[in-house]
Enzyme design. Structure first.
Site, PDB file in Angstrom:
ATOM      1  N   ASP A 258      -8.793   4.202  -2.391  1.00 18.11           N
ATOM      2  CA  ASP A 258      -9.759   4.336  -1.028  1.00 18.11           C
ATOM      3  C   ASP A 258     -11.372   5.217  -1.875  1.00 18.11           C
ATOM      4  O   ASP A 258     -11.405   6.231  -1.694  1.00 18.11           O
ATOM      5  CB  ASP A 258      -8.947   5.229  -0.408  1.00 18.11           C
ATOM      6  CG  ASP A 258      -8.004   4.652   0.663  1.00 18.11           C
ATOM      7  OD1 ASP A 258      -7.727   3.150   0.081  1.00 18.11           O
ATOM      8  OD2 ASP A 258      -6.851   5.274   0.639  1.00 18.11           O
TER       9      ASP A 258
ATOM     10  N   ASP B 224       1.135  -0.993   0.260  1.00 21.22           N
ATOM     11  CA  ASP B 224      -0.280   0.328   0.182  1.00 21.22           C
ATOM     12  C   ASP B 224       1.086   1.048   0.347  1.00 21.22           C
ATOM     13  O   ASP B 224       2.213   0.754  -0.443  1.00 21.22           O
ATOM     14  CB  ASP B 224      -1.647   0.494   1.465  1.00 21.22           C
ATOM     15  CG  ASP B 224      -2.127   1.197   1.428  1.00 21.22           C
ATOM     16  OD1 ASP B 224      -2.298   1.436   0.228  1.00 21.22           O
ATOM     17  OD2 ASP B 224      -2.131   1.068   2.057  1.00 21.22           O
TER      18      ASP B 224
ATOM     19  N   GLU C 167       3.020   4.787  -3.929  1.00 23.72           N
ATOM     20  CA  GLU C 167       2.342   5.569  -5.358  1.00 23.72           C
ATOM     21  C   GLU C 167       3.868   6.574  -4.752  1.00 23.72           C
ATOM     22  O   GLU C 167       3.813   6.891  -6.371  1.00 23.72           O
ATOM     23  CB  GLU C 167       1.384   6.979  -4.807  1.00 23.72           C
ATOM     24  CG  GLU C 167      -0.007   6.097  -5.227  1.00 23.72           C
ATOM     25  CD  GLU C 167      -0.187   5.111  -3.618  1.00 23.72           C
ATOM     26  OE1 GLU C 167      -0.831   4.518  -3.893  1.00 23.72           O
ATOM     27  OE2 GLU C 167       0.020   5.664  -2.345  1.00 23.72           O
TER      28      GLU C 167
END
Length: 918
Positions: free
Chosen positions: A574, A498, A501
């Site tokens: 999300d 997670d 990015e």
């Protein structure tokens, strides 16, 4: 400081998406400079070109910018693929290229190019191949323009609007525009020490009105216009589509704003042809879309419809792949032939996953696990978020909450279940943390612009970010997943990446500064969109290495780039517990599949917020058909495990989850197809029905494989759903057995318990109908074959079987059966390729039930024939009318052959006829 940061994060999460926190085109100087550049202003010309080693190499010059020399390469690959590369010949600084996005054996697929000067125009060269595709590139020299044609039909054109622009690294000089050498966004300053380096070009898709791709955006699958054509008023009408991986809270629907992943792939489709373009570039990118209406029947190019696009990147090179199709599946095969295909997942990974941030402790884990069994709801994987760690240090356990992680995992394994823990790329800056000390000593962190280890803020507080571009880091990182290094892990523990990015809470746009430095001296601006892919690659390699490269691995990633599909699954990030996010998950997952990421899904129930019982149920009913099926929720949401809303909701959610488990043999067979062809598991209707214009922009329904049509319920309180049936055959409601003819729309009555699902006439789908705790416990269960007859009484289908966990299938250890129904005879034959490797896979599984849709209710007799050890076997099989599925709402409208009990791996046949005749 840390407390203040945490409060800021909670504030952002609570208040959702704020556009002012992120850049748009107007706030990015490289986008402003290029987006409104006058058309026809290209100054890049081809001076000469030759074929060298089968590759066309040209000398190119920018005639305005001090005569900077560039090089043009045109490479061709098997099956109708061209690659156009343009870069500086002698740059002041080497530009980053992300070759790891491509398959390692791409060069083996090359075919030779022949360059033929035009007899009529010395300013034009034709580039041909001998691969049988009929494709040719027409290269205009002044200015450079490259057109793709097949059999004299023009399909794509690069720079026909004259917007090709290649900014060159240079010494700082007077007259440079604002933002070229330094740029400020909010409180952050980007130093830009190397100056402007943007690349831009226009690309026109001829004869088309629909384009798809550019994940990831929460938009419809058919991309909308961002600018009108000049004929329709001109000018910008919205933001261009942005490709820049970002951690975005509660993203907005119908926004061109970039999300967690980026793939610069665009597919153009019409009833006549499908083509595509892929720009291999990992920097921030903006893409404008303009649709010019026209007459499809016109023989004049200028009068035909077309989609005009403008691509703008902050840096990198022009490395453009053109795919000639001609059909949608051809384009998907061509693109995934270049960037790779989804490997066959382990069986457990395509079953149901249960997650939230966070299950509190081992007792909570055991309670949730036991409640699934109490309520007879199957599941395969339980997930632990960051709170399971010791102070948010990855590869550790909080000993007060999880004192016996191996005991916990072994208990899960005893039921055939697995676990997943989270491992992110930010490492806590703790002098006593071995992982941090090693990474610091070895120089494995991203540096700030001054060369020091970058210190940013994320969940652990002060954190540094691993340099995923460093090849030595990736090997070191992979070793951290060994059972010896990841203390408390077992072979049933898999991984979730997670925040990759990467997410930096106090960084510009919640990410790393663009002038941060990576291995090789590359700035983060150059590598940003590939950062998460490299982290995903390293983690996947770690699990493969842990298993001695004998066991398949599962690693989920939030960030992605082209090529990520080779190393695992992704999800849409999300999302929120909103009906519009439920609906938008369909085009988002469909677009990911078209872009190679076949193993994807959305958080069932929505990550943020608290769904009511109806929304949660409808999301389970949809999620059961995603390729990746996981429920997940935010730390601050109310608990929402499937039994917590009580009846009738628990029973209906149970039915939705069980439906996925019944269909696991079908999904597994589809994933095997995907691993070979790249064709996604979950498909837009136009992928299978490319000539039917009614489905080109249809996002409310989809196909699983080519044989299941799903129309989810996407609105609260719905009593009926409008369903379009494609093709010219019949579709059967899988519960009621009612048939609907293709090419028509029908209104289907729905209840809270039902979601419209239809099986294509002419198909045979394998299922396993017995309810078990997990997919592992289904391994030896018998099969049901569902035969849906077409209008001439025929059907066919395939079943693929292996051990579900190893790579032994690479050596021939699998079973592949082909089932056909014709002339009232169902047959099973071996469909494995001749001459496969010698390793065998054996199973005792039987076919215990055959369901036939499309036979009128009557008295039937079924006769089984097969070879046995002591001769030919011939016996009757019980044939009665009954329900097609063992779920609520199924009606007694199908012919059911009970207990044929034939080995799934054997050749056999069953003949069916009226009892008075057979």
């Amino acid at each position: 400081m840390f407390r203040a940061l945490c409060l800021w994060v909670l504030f952002v999460v609570a208040n959702g998406f704020k556009s002012e926190e992120f850049r748009n085109c107007d706030k990015a100087s490289f986008c402003r400079r290029n987006r409104f550049r006058p058309e026809g202003n290209s100054t890049i010309v081809l001076r000469s070109g030759v074929v060298n080693g089968g590759v066309y190499v040209g000398t190119v010059e920018d005639t305005v910018d001090n005569g900077v020399a560039l090089e043009l390469w045109v490479i061709a690959y098997e099956g109708g693929i061209f690659r156009v590369r343009l870069k500086e010949r002698n740059p002041l600084r080497v530009r980053f290229e992300p070759p790891d996005a491509l398959v390692s054996d791409l060069d083996l697929q090359r075919v030779s190019i022949e360059a033929v000067p035009s007899q009529a125009n010395p300013d034009v060269t034709y580039l041909h191949t001998n691969d049988g595709s009929g494709a040719v590139l027409i290269v205009q020299h002044t200015p450079v323009q490259i057109d793709l044609a097949v059999n004299n039909a023009y399909l794509m054109s690069v720079n026909n609007r004259g917007l090709l622009n290649f900014e060159h690294y240079r010494e700082k000089r007077d007259g440079d525009e604002e933002g070229m050498w330094q740029e400020t966004f909010r409180s952050f300053t980007d130093s830009k020490p190397y100056g402007p380096a943007s690349v831009a070009f226009d690309l026109t898709f001829l004869g088309s009105e629909h384009v798809y791709g550019l994940p990831e955006h929460a938009t419809g699958s058919s991309l909308k216009e961002t600018r009108h054509s000049v004929a329709e008023g001109g000018g910008a009408i919205s933001e261009p589509y942005r490709l820049f991986n970002l951690d975005v809270f509660e993203y907005l629907s119908e926004s061109p704003f970039g999300l967690y992943g980026s793939i610069p792939l665009m597919i153009s489709h019409s009833a006549e042809r499908t083509v595509a373009a892929f720009w291999l570039n990992a920097a921030e990118m903006f893409v404008d879309v303009t649709k010019v209406r026209g007459d499809f029947s016109s023989q004049t190019i200028a009068q035909r419809p077309r989609v005009v696009t403008h691509w703008i990147s902050e840096t990198g090179i022009l490395d453009l792949f053109l795919f000639v199709g001609p059909r949608p599946k051809d384009v998907v095969r061509q693109y995934t032939g270049v960037t790779g295909r989804t490997p066959l997942p382990p069986m457990f990974a395509i079953a149901y996953h249960q997650s939230r941030w966070n299950y509190r402790d081992e007792e909570d884990v055991y309670e949730v696990d036991n409640m699934f069994d109490t309520h007879a709801i199957p599941y395969d994987v339980l997930w632990l978020d960051i709170e399971h760690t010791d102070g948010k240090r990855y590869f550790t356990w909080d000993k007060s909450l999880f004192p016996s992680p191996i005991v916990m995992q072994n208990r899960m394994a005893s039921k055939g279940r697995h676990m997943v823990t989270i491992v992110d790329p930010h490492i806590k800056r703790d002098p006593g943390f071995v992982l941090h000390e090693e990474a610091t000593a070895k120089g494995y962190y991203v540096k700030d612009s001054s060369g020091r280890d970058y210190d940013g803020w994320c969940w652990p507080g002060s954190s540094s970010y691993v340099d995923t571009l460093h090849p030595e880091f990736r090997s070191w990182w992979a070793d951290k997943f060994s059972l010896a290094n990841y203390v408390g892990s077992t072979p049933i523990l898999h991984i979730w990446n997670d925040m990759n990015e990467p997410s930096v809470f106090n960084g510009p746009e919640i990410s790393l500064p663009r002038d941060a430095l990576h291995h090789g001296g590359f700035e983060h601006r150059e590598v940003h969109n590939a950062y998460g892919m490299y982290f995903h690659m390293a983690s996947y390699e770690g699990l493969l290495r842990r298993g001695g490269y004998k066991e398949r691995a599962f690693v989920l990633s939030r960030a992605f780039f082209a090529g990520s599909q080779r190393v695992g699954a992704v999800w849409t990030g999300d999302n929120a517990a909103q009906w519009d996010h439920l609906a938008k998950s369909i085009p988002m997952v469909l677009t990911l599949g078209l872009s190679g990421l076949a193993f994807s899904g959305a958080d069932v129930g929505g990550f943020f917020g608290n769904p009511d019982a109806e929304l949660l149920l409808r999301w389970y009913q949809l999620g059961a058909f995603y390729p990746f099926f996981r429920a997940h929720a935010h730390l601050d949401t109310k608990r929402r495990e499937p039994w917590l809303f009580g009846e009738p909701w628990t029973s209906d959610i149970r039915d939705a989850v069980r439906r996925r488990y019944m269909l696991l043999p079908y999904y597994y067979t589809l994933f095997k197809e995907t691993s070979k062809t790249g064709v996604p598991v979950m498909r837009p209707l136009w992928l299978e029905y490319p000539s039917d214009a009614a489905v080109f922009a249809l996002d409310s329904q989809f196909l699983v494989g080519k044989d299941l049509l799903v129309r989810p319920v996407l609105e609260a309180g719905a009593k009926q759903q409008s369903v379009y049936f494609p093709g010219n055959d019949v579709w059967y409601d899988v519960l009621t057995c009612e048939g609907y003819l293709g090419g028509r729309v029908a209104d289907i009555v729905v209840s809270l318990s039902s979601v419209p699902v239809f099986q294509r006439g002419g198909s045979i789908i394998p299922r396993k109908d017995r309810a078990r705790r997990s997919s592992t416990q289904m391994e030896k269960d018998p099969y049901t074959l569902v035969v849906a007859l077409n209008l001439v009484g025929e059907a066919e289908g395939t079943l693929y079987v292996d051990d579900g966990k190893s790579f032994d299938f690479d050596y021939g250890a699998y079973i592949r059966r082909r089932f056909t129904f014709a002339n009232n005879r169902l047959e099973s034959v071996n469909d494995s390729p001749i001459g496969r490797s010698a390793m065998e896979y054996a199973t005792d599984c039987l076919v215990e039930r055959v369901v036939i849709l499309g036979l009128a209710k009557d008295q039937y007799r079924a006769v089984l024939e097969m070879s046995a050890q002591h001769g030919r076997v011939r016996r009757d099989v019980d044939a009665v009318y009954g329900p097609p599925m063992l779920l609520k709402g199924a009606q007694n409208r199908a012919l059911v052959l009970r207990l044929p009990n034939v080995p799934v791996s054997s050749d056999w046949s069953i003949t069916i006829g009226k009892s008075s005749v057979v």
